[in-house]
Design a protein around this motif. Structure first.
Motif, PDB file in Angstrom:
ATOM      1  N   ALA A 168       0.734  -1.236   0.075  1.00 23.97           N
ATOM      2  CA  ALA A 168      -0.090   0.004  -0.032  1.00 23.97           C
ATOM      3  C   ALA A 168       0.814   1.072  -0.081  1.00 23.97           C
ATOM      4  O   ALA A 168       0.370   2.197  -0.530  1.00 23.97           O
ATOM      5  N   ALA A 169       2.194   1.207   0.356  1.00 27.84           N
ATOM      6  CA  ALA A 169       2.903   2.369   0.213  1.00 27.84           C
ATOM      7  C   ALA A 169       3.265   2.988  -1.009  1.00 27.84           C
ATOM      8  O   ALA A 169       3.755   3.989  -1.145  1.00 27.84           O
ATOM      9  N   ARG A 170       3.027   1.915  -2.016  1.00 29.88           N
ATOM     10  CA  ARG A 170       3.342   2.309  -3.382  1.00 29.88           C
ATOM     11  C   ARG A 170       2.167   2.538  -4.047  1.00 29.88           C
ATOM     12  O   ARG A 170       1.862   2.248  -5.220  1.00 29.88           O
ATOM     13  N   ALA A 171       0.919   3.210  -3.232  1.00 31.02           N
ATOM     14  CA  ALA A 171      -0.100   3.440  -4.088  1.00 31.02           C
ATOM     15  C   ALA A 171      -0.286   4.334  -4.940  1.00 31.02           C
ATOM     16  O   ALA A 171      -1.065   4.077  -6.029  1.00 31.02           O
ATOM     17  N   ALA A 172       0.650   5.589  -5.019  1.00 35.58           N
ATOM     18  CA  ALA A 172       0.706   6.240  -5.917  1.00 35.58           C
ATOM     19  C   ALA A 172       1.138   5.980  -7.196  1.00 35.58           C
ATOM     20  O   ALA A 172       0.592   6.331  -8.236  1.00 35.58           O
ATOM     21  N   GLU A 173       2.236   5.102  -7.207  1.00 37.79           N
ATOM     22  CA  GLU A 173       2.414   4.388  -8.250  1.00 37.79           C
ATOM     23  C   GLU A 173       1.589   3.731  -9.031  1.00 37.79           C
ATOM     24  O   GLU A 173       1.432   3.518 -10.396  1.00 37.79           O
ATOM     25  N   LEU A 174       0.690   2.863  -8.247  1.00 40.65           N
ATOM     26  CA  LEU A 174      -0.382   2.150  -8.786  1.00 40.65           C
ATOM     27  C   LEU A 174      -1.291   2.771  -9.465  1.00 40.65           C
ATOM     28  O   LEU A 174      -1.801   2.650 -10.469  1.00 40.65           O
ATOM     29  N   ALA A 175      -1.703   4.008  -8.767  1.00 39.06           N
ATOM     30  CA  ALA A 175      -2.719   4.983  -9.387  1.00 39.06           C
ATOM     31  C   ALA A 175      -2.313   5.510 -10.811  1.00 39.06           C
ATOM     32  O   ALA A 175      -2.925   5.532 -11.753  1.00 39.06           O
ATOM     33  N   ASP A 176      -0.804   5.856 -10.835  1.00 40.28           N
ATOM     34  CA  ASP A 176      -0.465   6.453 -12.040  1.00 40.28           C
ATOM     35  C   ASP A 176      -0.417   5.242 -13.287  1.00 40.28           C
ATOM     36  O   ASP A 176      -0.811   6.028 -14.503  1.00 40.28           O
ATOM     37  N   ALA A 177      -0.020   4.079 -12.962  1.00 39.91           N
ATOM     38  CA  ALA A 177      -0.142   2.910 -13.702  1.00 39.91           C
ATOM     39  C   ALA A 177      -1.616   2.791 -14.128  1.00 39.91           C
ATOM     40  O   ALA A 177      -1.723   2.586 -15.481  1.00 39.91           O
ATOM     41  N   LEU A 178      -2.330   2.997 -13.248  1.00 44.49           N
ATOM     42  CA  LEU A 178      -3.994   2.569 -13.981  1.00 44.49           C
ATOM     43  C   LEU A 178      -4.422   3.680 -14.812  1.00 44.49           C
ATOM     44  O   LEU A 178      -5.177   3.578 -15.822  1.00 44.49           O
ATOM     45  N   ARG A 179      -3.987   4.998 -14.467  1.00 47.16           N
ATOM     46  CA  ARG A 179      -4.358   6.265 -15.492  1.00 47.16           C
ATOM     47  C   ARG A 179      -3.797   6.183 -16.626  1.00 47.16           C
ATOM     48  O   ARG A 179      -4.450   6.226 -17.789  1.00 47.16           O
ATOM     49  N   SER A 180      -2.693   5.647 -16.626  1.00 45.15           N
ATOM     50  CA  SER A 180      -1.744   5.539 -17.992  1.00 45.15           C
ATOM     51  C   SER A 180      -2.250   4.474 -18.790  1.00 45.15           C
ATOM     52  O   SER A 180      -2.386   4.439 -19.983  1.00 45.15           O
TER      53      SER A 180
END
Length: 363
Positions: A168-180
């Motif tokens: 969960a600490a890398r949620a920002a990276e996950l959100a960016d990948a989903l947007r891309s």
């Protein structure tokens, strides 16, 4: 008793979600391989037979685990190895089966409850739903850590349900990948941490609020994220044959996909506003009556007054030119002079009677 090993799916963590067959294999085993992160230690101690050897796999390497397999073949021991969730989603299952075949240890696999299924039903949603998702994509494992972000982006382009297990600490990276990959910020997400455990955390959020939700609940370890329109809030179709309810705001996909997949459509209400009408300036020209109008002008005087309308644009207004004096008022009123007015008013003559004087008579 012949030697053998059973790979048991321990489910998401709750002991009552272990299948009856899996619990039986655990109770019959001479050696139990497990970790406290899979099942509570108290339950394992209570449900294993007296004298069973409990080995914490977190404290032993792969080579030491293989030695346990060899010892089981030599001493004809029954081994139960617990795996979180369902072993069918474990990438290392095939390698373990190959090792068992190489050392001569018979193996069986017992299915378990998937954490994704447990998280979905705990929120009252399904992973598959007509009109929203026709498949489920799983990515990330406890031992693998964060999956490749390029892979997450590629998976997101299918627009179906995704089950991603990442820190969960890398949620920002996950959100960016989903947007891309094509998901927008309004895409629903279910974040599930230690689902079915006494201290579970299962919350709803969106891609746009994912980072804030993770910080609010202080999540940083491995968390399961269910992503897609099928995990949205709200009830399903109430009547058979009713069109599927789509999210209020979802992306539109550019790649060719199945018609039954979760197709991104924006539900917008377009209100057409009529263009403002140009301002109208009305100029009425009234001709003063002439003393002795000509016959042609006299005929025009009996016609109605004409209105000249000039249209002006909001950007630049041009003064309206007064129309030529062509017509007079319908019934022009002549101003009467006081003398003439008084003459027209009939006057009443009053007769004053003079008193008669008495006649004098001579005496």
């Amino acid at each position: 008793m012949s030697a053998g090993i059973s790979f048991v799916g321990a489910g998401p963590g709750a002991t009552d979600l272990i299948t009856v067959r899996g619990a039986r294999r655990i109770g019959e085993a001479d050696v139990v391989l497990w970790t406290p992160a899979i099942v509570e230690a108290g339950w394992v101690r209570e449900n294993t037979r007296p004298g069973a050897e409990l080995i914490d796999m977190a404290r032993h390497g792969d080579d030491e685990i293989v030695e346990v397999y060899r010892r089981a073949v030599r001493d004809k021991l029954r081994v139960a190895r617990l795996h979180a969730g369902d072993p069918a989603t474990w990438p290392g299952l095939r390698a373990q089966l190959d090792i068992c075949a190489r050392v001569g240890l018979p193996a069986e696999v017992i299915a378990g409850v998937s954490p994704a299924s447990a998280a979905a039903v705990s929120m009252g949603v399904s992973l598959l739903e007509p009109g929203f998702a026709d498949s489920v994509i799983s990515a990330g494992q406890e031992t693998a850590g964060m999956p490749d972000l390029a892979q997450i982006k590629e998976y997101a382009q299918f627009g179906t349900t995704m089950a991603v297990l990442v820190p969960a600490a890398r949620a920002a990276e996950l959100a960016d990948a989903l947007r891309s990959g094509g998901f927008d910020d309004e895409t629903p997400i279910v974040a599930a941490y230690k689902v079915s455990w006494p201290d579970e955390i299962v919350v709803r959020t969106t891609i746009g609020e994912l980072v804030a939700t993770v910080k609010q609940h202080r999540l940083w370890r491995h968390t399961l994220f269910l992503i897609g329109g099928a995990v949205r809030a709200g009830r399903a179709r109430a009547v058979a044959g009713e069109p599927a309810r789509r999210p209020e705001s979802v992306v539109r996909w550019s790649r060719t996909r199945s018609k039954s997949s979760w197709r991104a459509e924006s539900k917008r209400t377009v209100v057409e506003t009529p263009a403002p009408e140009p301002e109208r300036v009305t100029v009425t020209a009234v001709a003063e009556p002439e003393q002795k109008p000509a016959p042609a002008k006299a005929a025009a005087a009996s016609t109605a007054t004409k209105s000249v309308t000039a249209q002006t644009t909001p950007a630049k207004k041009t003064p309206a030119k007064p129309a030529p004096v062509k017509a007079a008022a319908k019934q022009p009123v002549k101003a009467a002079t006081p003398a003439k007015t008084a003459a027209k008013t009939p006057t009443k003559k009053t007769t004053r009677t003079q008193p008669q004087r008495g006649r004098r008579t001579g005496s």
